[in-house]
Scaffold this active site. Structure first.
Site, PDB file in Angstrom:
ATOM      1  N   GLU A 150     -15.111  -0.299 -65.485  1.00  0.00           N
ATOM      2  CA  GLU A 150     -14.014  -1.262 -65.609  1.00  0.00           C
ATOM      3  C   GLU A 150     -13.027  -0.877 -66.717  1.00  0.00           C
ATOM      4  O   GLU A 150     -13.427  -0.546 -67.828  1.00  0.00           O
ATOM      5  CB  GLU A 150     -14.609  -2.643 -65.912  1.00  0.00           C
ATOM      6  CG  GLU A 150     -13.616  -3.768 -65.999  1.00  0.00           C
ATOM      7  CD  GLU A 150     -14.303  -5.106 -66.188  1.00  0.00           C
ATOM      8  OE1 GLU A 150     -13.602  -6.126 -66.200  1.00  0.00           O
ATOM      9  OE2 GLU A 150     -15.552  -5.135 -66.315  1.00  0.00           O
ATOM     10  N   HIS A 152     -10.631  -2.510 -69.029  1.00  0.00           N
ATOM     11  CA  HIS A 152     -10.620  -3.890 -69.507  1.00  0.00           C
ATOM     12  C   HIS A 152      -9.985  -3.932 -70.898  1.00  0.00           C
ATOM     13  O   HIS A 152     -10.221  -3.049 -71.718  1.00  0.00           O
ATOM     14  CB  HIS A 152     -12.081  -4.361 -69.561  1.00  0.00           C
ATOM     15  CG  HIS A 152     -12.301  -5.790 -69.910  1.00  0.00           C
ATOM     16  ND1 HIS A 152     -12.025  -6.304 -71.164  1.00  0.00           N
ATOM     17  CD2 HIS A 152     -12.793  -6.825 -69.186  1.00  0.00           C
ATOM     18  CE1 HIS A 152     -12.336  -7.585 -71.188  1.00  0.00           C
ATOM     19  NE2 HIS A 152     -12.808  -7.926 -70.002  1.00  0.00           N
ATOM     20  N   ASP A 182      -9.150  -4.412 -64.382  1.00  0.00           N
ATOM     21  CA  ASP A 182      -9.180  -5.828 -64.743  1.00  0.00           C
ATOM     22  C   ASP A 182      -7.746  -6.238 -65.105  1.00  0.00           C
ATOM     23  O   ASP A 182      -7.131  -5.640 -65.999  1.00  0.00           O
ATOM     24  CB  ASP A 182     -10.112  -6.029 -65.935  1.00  0.00           C
ATOM     25  CG  ASP A 182     -10.225  -7.467 -66.378  1.00  0.00           C
ATOM     26  OD1 ASP A 182      -9.202  -8.018 -66.848  1.00  0.00           O
ATOM     27  OD2 ASP A 182     -11.317  -8.047 -66.279  1.00  0.00           O
ATOM     28  N   GLU A 265     -11.594 -13.620 -61.222  1.00  0.00           N
ATOM     29  CA  GLU A 265     -12.473 -13.685 -62.387  1.00  0.00           C
ATOM     30  C   GLU A 265     -11.840 -14.647 -63.388  1.00  0.00           C
ATOM     31  O   GLU A 265     -10.990 -14.268 -64.194  1.00  0.00           O
ATOM     32  CB  GLU A 265     -12.677 -12.305 -63.011  1.00  0.00           C
ATOM     33  CG  GLU A 265     -13.720 -12.346 -64.118  1.00  0.00           C
ATOM     34  CD  GLU A 265     -13.913 -10.997 -64.781  1.00  0.00           C
ATOM     35  OE1 GLU A 265     -15.073 -10.682 -65.127  1.00  0.00           O
ATOM     36  OE2 GLU A 265     -12.923 -10.270 -64.973  1.00  0.00           O
TER      37      GLU A 265
END
Length: 295
Positions: A150, A152, A182, A265
């Site tokens: 990810e 992020h 993300d 999310e």
């Protein structure tokens, strides 16, 4: 042509699954949105992880079939600092990821996000990551699962961490290692949402200082991107998100012919029922934006 599919991470409902939602309630809620994908955290959502009972596995598949949901991304944790006196070895990390790849496959998932412990606040992964991933590429190919670390906040796209991931893809030539983006990295305004379990420093570095990355950075890595977590904090009654520029993100994906899952999310306040309403708002916002862009 770009095809966008919509899903939800069970992490979005963390607070509500401890209070008002059962696993089946969450399935029903996601299906009612018109979403087709479900994302989980292995340790957080699987009963008796890492060795769920056969009955739980059977129920999982039955719920997927009943509600028409496709298992999408499985969150795996490779805890490089699980011991006080030493770091995890490459062999130990390899075994952990292999275990989760097999479990993810058993449950029908098509990608696994390995979260390997970090060694700096910019989320530089522990050096064992290359060995752990490379030793599992054959297994990932056998199971037809994509391993996708990810990207992020506070790690931007133009960063040595991402450069190393892309170089790894190019060096190995594997179709079973790609990126997970993300959308918190595109955050434009400050969020004051408090996250339980994080230090003030981590919260400050993680999302209260928006990276506000330009869409041109996203374009650079789209050819290597397999999955997108649509991180968000708050959408108001008028379906306006003050933090994440959804129209720009969707336009970039569509105009560059990216296809894949956008998985909600939610990381805003965790008061009861709020996550349920917030995810509903996000799906309405995203679908309206996509319809406008496509004309």
């Amino acid at each position: 042509m770009s095809t966008l599919e919509y899903g939800v991470s069970l992490y979005s409902y963390t607070g509500d699954m401890n209070t008002v939602l059962t696993l089946e309630d969450a399935f029903a809620e996601i299906a009612d949105l018109g979403a087709t994908g479900i994302e989980i955290l292995g340790e957080g959502n699987i009963s008796h992880y890492p060795t769920p009972e056969t009955a739980w596995i059977d129920r999982w598949h039955a719920l997927c079939a009943q509600y028409g949901l496709e298992p999408t991304n499985y969150g795996s944790w490779i805890d490089s600092r699980m011991w006080r006196h030493r770091d995890l070895t490459v062999d130990e990390g390899t075994d952990m990821l292999a275990r989760d790849l097999r479990l993810a496959s058993t449950l029908g998932f098509t990608s696994v996000r390995p979260k390997i412990g970090v060694v700096a606040m910019d989320l530089t992964p522990h050096p064992i990551w290359t060995g752990v991933i490379e030793r599992n590429l054959d297994l990932a190919a056998e199971l037809d699962i994509v391993i996708c670390p990810e990207i992020h906040a506070p790690t931007p796209i133009r960063h040595p961490v991402v450069d190393e991931y892309v170089q790894f893809i190019q060096r190995t030539g594997s179709a079973h290692f790609r990126l997970l983006i993300d959308t918190g990295i595109f955050q434009r305004a400050v969020s004051t949402a408090h996250q339980d379990g994080l230090s003030d420093e981590a919260q400050e570095e993680g999302w209260r200082k928006p990276l506000a990355l330009p869409m041109s950075d996203l374009v650079e890595v789209l050819p290597y991107t397999h999955f997108i977590q649509t991180k968000f904090f708050d959408i108001d009654d008028a379906l306006v998100d003050q933090q994440i520029p959804w129209e720009e993100i969707l336009r970039t994906l569509i105009e560059n012919d990216w296809s894949g899952y956008l998985s909600s999310e939610y990381e805003g306040e965790r008061s009861p029922y709020r996550s349920i309403e917030q995810v509903r708002r996000q799906h309405a916002l995203l679908r309206r934006a996509e319809a406008r862009i496509r004309g």
